[in-house]
Design a protein around this motif. Structure first.
Motif, PDB file in Angstrom:
ATOM      1  N   VAL A 110       0.842  -1.199   0.000  1.00 41.88           N
ATOM      2  CA  VAL A 110       0.000   0.000   0.000  1.00 41.88           C
ATOM      3  C   VAL A 110       0.877   1.250   0.000  1.00 41.88           C
ATOM      4  O   VAL A 110       1.825   1.349   0.787  1.00 41.88           O
ATOM      5  CB  VAL A 110      -0.937  -0.001   1.231  1.00 41.88           C
ATOM      6  CG1 VAL A 110      -1.651   1.343   1.394  1.00 41.88           C
ATOM      7  CG2 VAL A 110      -1.933  -1.137   1.161  1.00 41.88           C
ATOM      8  N   ALA A 111       0.552   2.191  -0.870  1.00 38.72           N
ATOM      9  CA  ALA A 111       1.289   3.462  -0.900  1.00 38.72           C
ATOM     10  C   ALA A 111       1.129   4.161   0.438  1.00 38.72           C
ATOM     11  O   ALA A 111       0.029   4.291   0.954  1.00 38.72           O
ATOM     12  CB  ALA A 111       0.759   4.350  -2.025  1.00 38.72           C
ATOM     13  N   GLY A 112       2.258   4.566   1.027  1.00 35.64           N
ATOM     14  CA  GLY A 112       2.242   5.249   2.315  1.00 35.64           C
ATOM     15  C   GLY A 112       2.591   4.347   3.486  1.00 35.64           C
ATOM     16  O   GLY A 112       2.842   4.841   4.574  1.00 35.64           O
ATOM     17  N   VAL A 113       2.607   3.043   3.278  1.00 31.89           N
ATOM     18  CA  VAL A 113       3.034   2.124   4.341  1.00 31.89           C
ATOM     19  C   VAL A 113       4.545   2.028   4.277  1.00 31.89           C
ATOM     20  O   VAL A 113       5.125   1.711   3.252  1.00 31.89           O
ATOM     21  CB  VAL A 113       2.389   0.727   4.176  1.00 31.89           C
ATOM     22  CG1 VAL A 113       2.979  -0.271   5.159  1.00 31.89           C
ATOM     23  CG2 VAL A 113       0.881   0.820   4.371  1.00 31.89           C
ATOM     24  N   VAL A 114       5.196   2.327   5.392  1.00 33.79           N
ATOM     25  CA  VAL A 114       6.655   2.341   5.463  1.00 33.79           C
ATOM     26  C   VAL A 114       7.199   0.933   5.648  1.00 33.79           C
ATOM     27  O   VAL A 114       8.152   0.523   4.986  1.00 33.79           O
ATOM     28  CB  VAL A 114       7.148   3.263   6.604  1.00 33.79           C
ATOM     29  CG1 VAL A 114       8.650   3.216   6.743  1.00 33.79           C
ATOM     30  CG2 VAL A 114       6.663   4.681   6.388  1.00 33.79           C
ATOM     31  N   ASP A 115       6.577   0.153   6.537  1.00 33.48           N
ATOM     32  CA  ASP A 115       7.056  -1.199   6.828  1.00 33.48           C
ATOM     33  C   ASP A 115       5.927  -1.999   7.470  1.00 33.48           C
ATOM     34  O   ASP A 115       5.000  -1.433   8.047  1.00 33.48           O
ATOM     35  CB  ASP A 115       8.265  -1.148   7.761  1.00 33.48           C
ATOM     36  CG  ASP A 115       8.993  -2.486   7.860  1.00 33.48           C
ATOM     37  OD1 ASP A 115       8.831  -3.340   6.964  1.00 33.48           O
ATOM     38  OD2 ASP A 115       9.731  -2.680   8.833  1.00 33.48           O
ATOM     39  N   VAL A 116       6.027  -3.324   7.373  1.00 33.10           N
ATOM     40  CA  VAL A 116       5.120  -4.241   8.052  1.00 33.10           C
ATOM     41  C   VAL A 116       5.983  -5.299   8.717  1.00 33.10           C
ATOM     42  O   VAL A 116       6.802  -5.942   8.049  1.00 33.10           O
ATOM     43  CB  VAL A 116       4.122  -4.905   7.083  1.00 33.10           C
ATOM     44  CG1 VAL A 116       3.251  -5.921   7.821  1.00 33.10           C
ATOM     45  CG2 VAL A 116       3.262  -3.860   6.389  1.00 33.10           C
TER      46      VAL A 116
END
Length: 119
Positions: A110-116
């Motif tokens: 997802v655009a805007g997710v830095v890390d999971v």
């Protein structure tokens, strides 16, 4: 996979797909974001939101936890808002959600997710 050893040979008693086995070991996700823009997309990947009620649109419906019985709900999900280089705010979402490598990968894309991170 479960194996039984008889003499000098091994025999497979049970096998399951690797993704299923990995999903059983995951306890949750930590999702890192810098702002609120990706939240609606994250909610859709955690579980599809309910349709908006007639007569008015609901902006950014929250993700709804899956029911415990038979729904495969197996993990906690936390959102970590990265406010600046030294400040993070972590919020644990209420309930438990289905957690899998596929869901983690979809959220990471997802655009805007830095890390999971998987827990």
């Amino acid at each position: 996979m479960t194996a039984a050893r008889t003499g000098s040979s091994a025999r497979v008693l049970h096998a399951e797909p690797l993704d299923d086995a990995a999903a059983k070991t995951q306890k949750g996700l930590r999702i890192f974001v810098r702002d609120t823009r990706p939240l609606e997309s994250i909610a859709k990947r955690l579980q599809m939101p309910e349709p908006a009620p007639q007569g008015g649109a609901v902006r950014g419906p929250p993700a709804k936890p899956l029911p415990e019985a038979g729904g495969g709900a197996n993990g906690d999900v936390s959102l970590v808002m990265m406010l600046d280089l030294e400040t993070e705010v972590e919020m644990k979402l209420p309930g438990r959600f289905k957690v899998s490598p596929q869901i983690a990968g979809a959220i990471k894309a997802v655009a805007g997710v830095v890390d999971v991170q998987t827990l």
